[in-house]
Enzyme design. Sequence first.
Site, PDB file in Angstrom:
ATOM      1  N   HIS A   1      29.722  22.664  51.094  1.00 21.48           N
ATOM      2  CA  HIS A   1      29.765  21.210  50.925  1.00 21.48           C
ATOM      3  C   HIS A   1      29.356  20.484  52.214  1.00 21.48           C
ATOM      4  CE1 HIS A   1      31.319  21.087  46.817  1.00 21.48           C
ATOM      5  NE2 HIS A   1      31.983  22.186  47.141  1.00 21.48           N
TER       6      HIS A   1
ATOM      7  N   LEU B   1      25.770  31.458  41.373  1.00 21.50           N
ATOM      8  CA  LEU B   1      24.853  32.207  42.247  1.00 21.50           C
ATOM      9  C   LEU B   1      23.443  31.605  42.217  1.00 21.50           C
ATOM     10  CD1 LEU B   1      26.125  35.823  41.505  1.00 21.50           C
ATOM     11  CD2 LEU B   1      26.634  34.389  43.493  1.00 21.50           C
TER      12      LEU B   1
ATOM     13  N   ASP C   1      20.587  25.521  47.878  1.00 27.14           N
ATOM     14  CA  ASP C   1      20.248  26.595  46.947  1.00 27.14           C
ATOM     15  C   ASP C   1      18.730  26.764  46.842  1.00 27.14           C
ATOM     16  OD1 ASP C   1      22.963  26.359  46.639  1.00 27.14           O
ATOM     17  OD2 ASP C   1      22.855  25.435  44.659  1.00 27.14           O
TER      18      ASP C   1
ATOM     19  N   TYR D   1      32.289  17.305  41.978  1.00 25.95           N
ATOM     20  CA  TYR D   1      31.235  17.423  43.001  1.00 25.95           C
ATOM     21  C   TYR D   1      30.725  16.030  43.373  1.00 25.95           C
ATOM     22  CZ  TYR D   1      26.961  19.264  45.229  1.00 25.95           C
ATOM     23  OH  TYR D   1      25.964  19.574  46.118  1.00 25.95           O
TER      24      TYR D   1
HETATM   25  C1  GLA Z   1      26.318  23.748  44.964  1.00 28.19           C
HETATM   26  C2  GLA Z   1      25.146  22.831  45.300  1.00 28.19           C
HETATM   27  C3  GLA Z   1      24.726  22.985  46.753  1.00 28.19           C
HETATM   28  C4  GLA Z   1      25.928  22.857  47.691  1.00 28.19           C
HETATM   29  C5  GLA Z   1      27.086  23.733  47.216  1.00 28.19           C
HETATM   30  C6  GLA Z   1      28.339  23.508  48.013  1.00 28.19           C
HETATM   31  O1  GLA Z   1      25.891  25.079  45.050  1.00 28.19           O
HETATM   32  O2  GLA Z   1      24.046  23.119  44.447  1.00 28.19           O
HETATM   33  O3  GLA Z   1      23.731  22.047  47.069  1.00 28.19           O
HETATM   34  O4  GLA Z   1      26.321  21.527  47.819  1.00 28.19           O
HETATM   35  O5  GLA Z   1      27.397  23.512  45.842  1.00 28.19           O
HETATM   36  O6  GLA Z   1      28.176  23.957  49.320  1.00 28.19           O
END
Ligand code: GLA
Length: 391
Positions: free
Chosen positions: A35, A124, A171, A220
């Site tokens: 985060h 994942l 990601d 989120y």
């Molecule tokens: C998800 C989001 C990422 C990131 C993580 C938390 O995977 O897609 O962009 O914010 O949560 O670290």
Amino acid sequence: MTLEQQILHAFAQRYGAAPTWVVRAPGRVNLIGEHTDYNDGFVLPMAIDRAVWIALRARDDRRVIVHSLDFEQTVGFDLDTLQQADLGWAEYVKGVAWALQEAGYPLTGWEGVTAGDVPIGAGLSSSAAIELAVARAFAAVADLPWDPARMARVGQRAENSWVGVNCGIMDQLISAAGQAGHALLLDCRSLASQAVPLPPGYRFLVLDSAAPRTLAGSAYNQRRAECESAAGKLKTVYPAIVALRDVTPAMLAAHADLLDPVELRRARHVVAEDERVLRCVDALADGAITTVGALMLASHASLRDDYEVSSAELDALVELAMLTPGVIGARMTGAGFGGCAVALVEADAAEAAAEAIITRYRERTGRAGKAYICAASQGAEAHRATHPAPA
Ligand code: GLA
């Protein structure tokens, strides 16, 4: 048959010929730095040896036709009349086509077969994997330059604006830029990356809680808003602040009274987590493996207590991992509210640890759970399919 052989075979069956290109893009596990990406901060993910694959060849019109072996479904669309629908995996394909065109890339049509082994919905990054595989496919047939950071932005745009998920850049960036045998320190402001060799003699275990991630989306977005609000309030005393990345622990301590208690906890997590990422990179370089483990545990505690995105299942996985011989550190990974934990474990103990943790997790929670011993793989790549498809 490997996934690559399966798509080559299926392509030959559908089209009576071999494809021109094979592309793949991996999922990811984040080792530390959670985060922090949407706060312009630091993350340390690695691309895993599970990926989305596409075998394809160019078409001489503007149509894209993709068959998914996993969903046993074929979708087709025209690059000039893209329309949002509710077609599941196909929306990622269309969304990337849309985002590439929005970014000014000239596209051509193609047809292909896709399959993947990134578990879907487990945290994942199966979505980033399909986004970057599709971007790689378009880049291959239209001979577009492959700039990992720009392509990661395209994938993120597809996910934010086409699919409607408000994710950060981590990601997509690790799926685009990953390096075999390494984690990447990513600066989510500049999108610069630094390869960090993984410690020899250790493995990363991904522990899937198999618990539904129901709250993930709304919570989120709420966390993102709380972080922005905290940064905005601190900016009234420090005008140079753009995001929580610009806040040091001392600045936060000096002006804690500006924030409400929730904002203070969220900011405390982000500010400390950025520091933990950088300390973890140093510890890995120094071979200080117990420090790496301690930082992972501190990260988990902060995500659980200050950021409040863990779950009973993730806490159980971390606790059980730490009771298991050979495990050095563990934490939840990804957005939270279900999904996976990651544990650092001595290589010789990895298989026994994976089995022991999951057995005890099943006994304790009644959930299936699953463990993967992951190797750090290369990011999105394309190669010409020179070899004939197997009969
Ligand atoms: C998800 C989001 C990422 C990131 C993580 C938390 O995977 O897609 O962009 O914010 O949560 O670290």
